[in-house]
Scaffold this motif. Structure first.
Motif, mmCIF file in Angstrom:
data_model
loop_
_atom_site.group_PDB
_atom_site.id
_atom_site.type_symbol
_atom_site.label_atom_id
_atom_site.label_comp_id
_atom_site.label_asym_id
_atom_site.label_seq_id
_atom_site.Cartn_x
_atom_site.Cartn_y
_atom_site.Cartn_z
ATOM 1 N N VAL A 134 2.029 14.037 -1.774
ATOM 2 C CA VAL A 134 1.760 12.833 -2.537
ATOM 3 C C VAL A 134 2.648 12.734 -3.776
ATOM 4 N N LYS A 135 2.899 13.844 -4.463
ATOM 5 C CA LYS A 135 3.740 13.791 -5.661
ATOM 6 C C LYS A 135 5.147 13.327 -5.325
ATOM 7 N N ASN A 136 5.701 13.873 -4.273
ATOM 8 C CA ASN A 136 7.066 13.474 -3.887
ATOM 9 C C ASN A 136 7.099 12.054 -3.340
ATOM 10 N N ALA A 137 6.010 11.639 -2.696
ATOM 11 C CA ALA A 137 5.965 10.266 -2.192
ATOM 12 C C ALA A 137 5.999 9.271 -3.350
ATOM 13 N N ILE A 138 5.276 9.610 -4.438
ATOM 14 C CA ILE A 138 5.323 8.750 -5.630
ATOM 15 C C ILE A 138 6.703 8.829 -6.276
ATOM 16 N N LYS A 139 7.233 10.029 -6.372
ATOM 17 C CA LYS A 139 8.531 10.226 -7.016
ATOM 18 C C LYS A 139 9.615 9.398 -6.342
ATOM 19 N N TRP A 140 9.620 9.415 -5.010
ATOM 20 C CA TRP A 140 10.682 8.731 -4.272
ATOM 21 C C TRP A 140 10.248 7.367 -3.734
ATOM 22 N N SER A 141 9.019 6.938 -4.091
ATOM 23 C CA SER A 141 8.524 5.611 -3.717
ATOM 24 C C SER A 141 8.700 5.344 -2.226
ATOM 25 N N ASN A 142 8.158 6.234 -1.394
ATOM 26 C CA ASN A 142 8.388 6.177 0.045
ATOM 27 C C ASN A 142 7.406 5.219 0.726
ATOM 28 N N ASN A 143 7.928 4.134 1.269
ATOM 29 C CA ASN A 143 7.087 3.124 1.904
ATOM 30 C C ASN A 143 6.331 3.633 3.130
ATOM 31 N N PRO A 144 6.987 4.333 4.088
ATOM 32 C CA PRO A 144 6.248 4.813 5.259
ATOM 33 C C PRO A 144 5.085 5.730 4.884
ATOM 34 N N TRP A 145 5.250 6.557 3.853
ATOM 35 C CA TRP A 145 4.151 7.438 3.436
ATOM 36 C C TRP A 145 2.953 6.602 2.998
ATOM 37 N N PHE A 146 3.165 5.614 2.138
ATOM 38 C CA PHE A 146 2.051 4.828 1.626
ATOM 39 C C PHE A 146 1.461 3.916 2.693
ATOM 40 N N ALA A 147 2.271 3.437 3.621
ATOM 41 C CA ALA A 147 1.730 2.623 4.704
ATOM 42 C C ALA A 147 0.767 3.441 5.568
ATOM 43 N N GLN A 148 1.158 4.684 5.876
ATOM 44 C CA GLN A 148 0.296 5.537 6.695
ATOM 45 C C GLN A 148 -0.966 5.961 5.934
ATOM 46 N N VAL A 149 -0.791 6.399 4.705
ATOM 47 C CA VAL A 149 -1.941 6.863 3.924
ATOM 48 C C VAL A 149 -2.854 5.695 3.573
ATOM 49 N N GLY A 150 -2.287 4.518 3.296
ATOM 50 C CA GLY A 150 -3.107 3.350 3.013
ATOM 51 C C GLY A 150 -4.017 3.003 4.174
ATOM 52 N N ASN A 151 -3.519 3.124 5.393
ATOM 53 C CA ASN A 151 -4.354 2.864 6.563
ATOM 54 C C ASN A 151 -5.370 3.977 6.792
ATOM 55 N N ARG A 152 -5.007 5.197 6.432
ATOM 56 C CA ARG A 152 -5.957 6.299 6.603
ATOM 57 C C ARG A 152 -7.164 6.142 5.683
ATOM 58 N N VAL A 153 -6.915 5.838 4.409
ATOM 59 C CA VAL A 153 -8.027 5.704 3.467
ATOM 60 C C VAL A 153 -8.736 4.370 3.636
ATOM 61 N N GLY A 154 -8.018 3.363 4.134
ATOM 62 C CA GLY A 154 -8.594 2.048 4.360
ATOM 63 C C GLY A 154 -8.360 1.094 3.209
ATOM 64 N N SER A 155 -8.038 -0.141 3.561
ATOM 65 C CA SER A 155 -7.733 -1.122 2.513
ATOM 66 C C SER A 155 -8.933 -1.379 1.617
ATOM 67 N N GLY A 156 -10.137 -1.263 2.149
ATOM 68 C CA GLY A 156 -11.320 -1.489 1.326
ATOM 69 C C GLY A 156 -11.411 -0.529 0.160
ATOM 70 N N GLU A 157 -10.985 0.730 0.383
ATOM 71 C CA GLU A 157 -11.060 1.732 -0.678
ATOM 72 C C GLU A 157 -10.014 1.483 -1.758
ATOM 73 N N PHE A 158 -8.738 1.326 -1.367
ATOM 74 C CA PHE A 158 -7.729 1.196 -2.435
ATOM 75 C C PHE A 158 -7.770 -0.174 -3.097
ATOM 76 N N LEU A 159 -8.193 -1.213 -2.356
ATOM 77 C CA LEU A 159 -8.340 -2.517 -3.009
ATOM 78 C C LEU A 159 -9.557 -2.536 -3.934
ATOM 79 N N GLY A 160 -10.596 -1.787 -3.562
ATOM 80 C CA GLY A 160 -11.758 -1.675 -4.439
ATOM 81 C C GLY A 160 -11.409 -0.986 -5.748
#
Length: 692
Positions: free
Chosen positions: A380-406
């Motif tokens: 996660v630290k390196n994903a933020i550092k390098w602003s990696n879109n595929p990482w956040f797309a995958q993790v966003g779906n894993r946690v669910g849009s309801g959680e991060f939008l909440g």
């Protein structure tokens, strides 16, 4: 300008209103004034009130508006004296309409020679003013400055006067214009018979910004003026009841010096953009700058249609407050929220890695990494550092849009801030109902992936992005924002004040916060936000580059948002660069450079702000110490000069300082210096100060 300065200047307005002296009447060659002088009258003579042309007039003396200032008392809005050119009729013995109109028209023509921008009253207006209001001036110009008054005054002829009035004035012109707002005139001057307690001149009222929101607090208390005129127009009484009392002072949380610097940075780094800075500890908004802006003085006393059309029709939209009215995709500045939600829910841990290809496919759409190359396994630290879109797309779906939008909602996204702002946008955080209503389908993985990188239906203002960073910096709660520090009444008493408050609990675990903050620090230390670094403190932040506006315009927006310092966050901020149609922009190239350009200007001030509070000085009770130490006296150090002054004949032996007693220290307990190599010291401390 202070009320005590304005009042003396304005006092002669009443003398001018009072009419003309006998000397003026007796030397008047005008055939309308051929009547002989009449015997002197008195205001105590009741018979004058039975005469047709005698008048008792009661007028209101408008009060000046209160000031709007920054947090240090420097004015954004205040008052000054302006002047209006006016026709002052005399009392004529016969009411001959043609002669009265001709006399007034002559004065208007004379006024045009002095000041071209004179209004052109109709014959009927001139005549009706004489019939009903000849004791009062007939205004024929807009506001004139003191310099313009000095130019005109020596050339005034009989029947033309310059009347002083209060005028709103904005000494900083366009600085914070979208927040301060402006005033406008309340209606027009009366034209019929004089009403009891009508104002001497047209008063102003708030029309936008703080001027409108705090209009009641800024309004002052007027005074009253009573005048009595006899049938020949001679003034018999001029009595003022009280003094106009200025309105209260509205103290904003803005720092004028910081606000001006932010607008200078926007001028030099962008054509259109915004900067917002928030105090994490108090929630006070210190800076809220939008570019371009406009000169508030153009609205005083009223803006011309030509000037308004220029502002309204400009492609740069200067009337549009980008800092709190601009709805933009937050782009990658939104990613720390997704990371926080995933860590907080246990979807990932700080050590979890996710494989990141060059792109992720969702239907026919490819979500590319910005470098268009695979990154392999990323934490996660390196994903933020390098602003990696595929990482956040995958993790966003894993946690669910309801959680991060909440979590985004708890951080202030999707709703207005509650600040005293007119026209603030709420942004947009989508819901299942919104997607069903607008797209006619449920939320998909592609939606969640797009939202997780701050694109698609997710929209936010720069104010909201800065507020979200204040929440991450604070950690436990989202601070309630303040833009008004206090309101003071005429006497300087504080009648309203703002206190630090919590807006929302965030419910984020400390480990999740620490991990995301570490990643945001790496963004500046060696990632996509290196150009936002400061040499004197550690900045945590996130770059962002997104598509904005209609696709036909291909318009981009660049962000850098974050907080500082890393270890004790105190200031949260957001910098926005709005690209021109067709322009290629990036957070690192366009937004990041604004950070050092702004914050380096206030290095010493910020370092003092974030420094820990000094430790309290301990006060020791000497008697208690003596009792605790069984009568052993503690030496109270004094200077030699004090001793010499106290004992001019010599210091008694009993209070002379005793000789030092040598103390032996056993070798095995004596402290020893530990020799170190300078390179080792530098490596372990990151640098050192050389000795003397």
């Amino acid at each position: 300008m202070a009320l005590r300065t304005l009042i003396p200047i304005l006092l002669f307005v009443f003398a001018a209103i009072s009419g003309f002296s006998e000397e003026v009447v007796s030397t008047n060659p005008d055939p309308l004034n051929s009547a002989t002088d009449v015997a002197a009258s008195s205001a105590d003579d009741a018979s004058i009130f039975n005469r047709k042309n005698a008048r008792t007039i009661q007028l209101e003396i408008p009060a000046p508006r209160g000031q709007i200032t920054d947090r240090e008392g420097k004015p954004f809005a205040q008052n000054r004296v302006a002047y209006q050119l006016a026709v002052q009729y005399e009392q004529f013995p016969k009411e001959d309409r043609d002669a009265i109109v001709a006399w007034g028209r002559d004065r208007v023509e004379m006024a045009k020679q002095l000041w071209p921008a004179v209004s052109e009253p109709s014959d009927e207006q001139l005549y009706q003013h004489y019939r009903h209001r000849r004791w009062l001036p007939y205004y024929i110009s807009s506001h004139l400055s003191a310099d313009e008054k000095a130019q005109i005054e020596p050339k005034l002829t009989r029947g033309l006067v310059l009347q002083p009035v209060y005028q709103r004035y904005y000494p900083e012109k366009s600085v914070a214009s979208h927040i301060i707002g402006y005033t406008g005139l309340v209606g027009k001057m009366e034209t019929g018979p004089i009403n009891p307690l009508e104002p001497l001149w047209i008063e102003g009222e708030g029309r936008a910004g703080f001027e409108k929101i705090y209009d009641n607090e800024l309004k002052g208390k007027p005074a009253a003026l009573q005048m009595i005129f006899d049938e020949n127009g001679n003034q018999l009484l001029n009595s003022q009841k009280g003094r106009p009392r200025s309105g209260g002072t509205v103290v904003s949380t803005l720092n004028l010096r910081w606000q001006k610097r932010a607008e200078e940075v926007l001028d030099s780094h962008s054509r259109r953009g915004a900067i917002v800075v928030i105090d994490v500890a108090t929630g006070e908004v210190l800076v809220m700058a939008s570019k371009p802006s406009f000169d508030l003085n153009k609205w005083i006393p009223g803006i011309s249609q030509k000037d308004y059309d220029v502002l309204r029709e400009s492609d740069d939209k200067p009337l549009y407050a980008r800092a709190f009215q601009g709805r933009y995709p937050p782009a990658s500045s939104f990613k720390p929220i997704v990371a926080l939600a995933a860590l907080n829910e246990g979807t990932i841990t700080p050590s979890t890695t996710v494989y990141c290809p060059a792109y992720i496919s969702y239907g026919n759409h490819k979500l590319w990494n910005w470098s268009r190359s695979p990154y392999g396994d990323l934490s996660v630290k390196n994903a933020i550092k390098w602003s990696n879109n595929p990482w956040f797309a995958q993790v966003g779906n894993r946690v669910g849009s309801g959680e991060f939008l909440g979590l985004a909602r708890r951080l202030g996204y999707g709703t207005t801030s509650g600040l005293p702002l007119i026209g603030e946008e709420s942004g947009l955080i989508p819901t299942a109902e919104y997607v069903q209503k607008t797209l006619g389908r449920p939320i998909t993985e592609g939606d969640a992936a797009n939202w997780s990188i701050g694109q698609g239906a997710v929209l936010a203002t720069p104010l909201q992005v800065a507020q979200g960073m204040a929440g991450i910096a604070n950690g436990g709660a989202l601070p309630k924002l303040h833009l008004m520090m206090q309101v003071q009444d005429t006497f300087g008493r504080v009648i309203r004040t703002a206190q630090p408050e919590r807006r929302n609990w965030l419910g984020i675990e400390q480990e999740a916060l620490d991990t995301v903050r570490d990643g945001m620090r790496e963004v500046v230390a060696g990632g996509t936000g290196r150009s936002a670094g400061l040499s004197w403190t550690e900045v945590c932040g996130k770059t962002g580059t997104g598509q904005w506006g209609p696709e036909s315009k291909s318009q981009g927006v660049a962000w850098f948002a974050g907080f500082l310092p890393y270890d004790q966050p105190r200031l949260a901020f957001a910098c926005l660069y709005e690209g021109r149609p067709g322009q290629k922009v990036s957070g690192s190239g366009n937004a990041c450079p604004m950070v050092p350009a702004f914050f380096n200007s206030f290095k010493d001030e910020i370092q003092e702000m974030v420094a820990p509070a000094p430790k309290a000085v301990m006060i020791v009770d000497e008697l208690e110490v003596q009792e605790d130490t069984e009568g052993v006296l503690r030496a109270i150090p004094v200077s030699p000069l004090e001793l010499e002054e106290a004992f001019p004949d010599g210091i008694p032996e009993e209070i002379e300082a005793p000789a030092a007693v040598p103390v032996e220290i056993e070798e095995d307990v004596a402290p020893r210096a530990i020799p170190v190599n300078e390179d080792e010291l530098r490596d372990s401390t990151g640098g050192f100060e050389p000795g003397p």
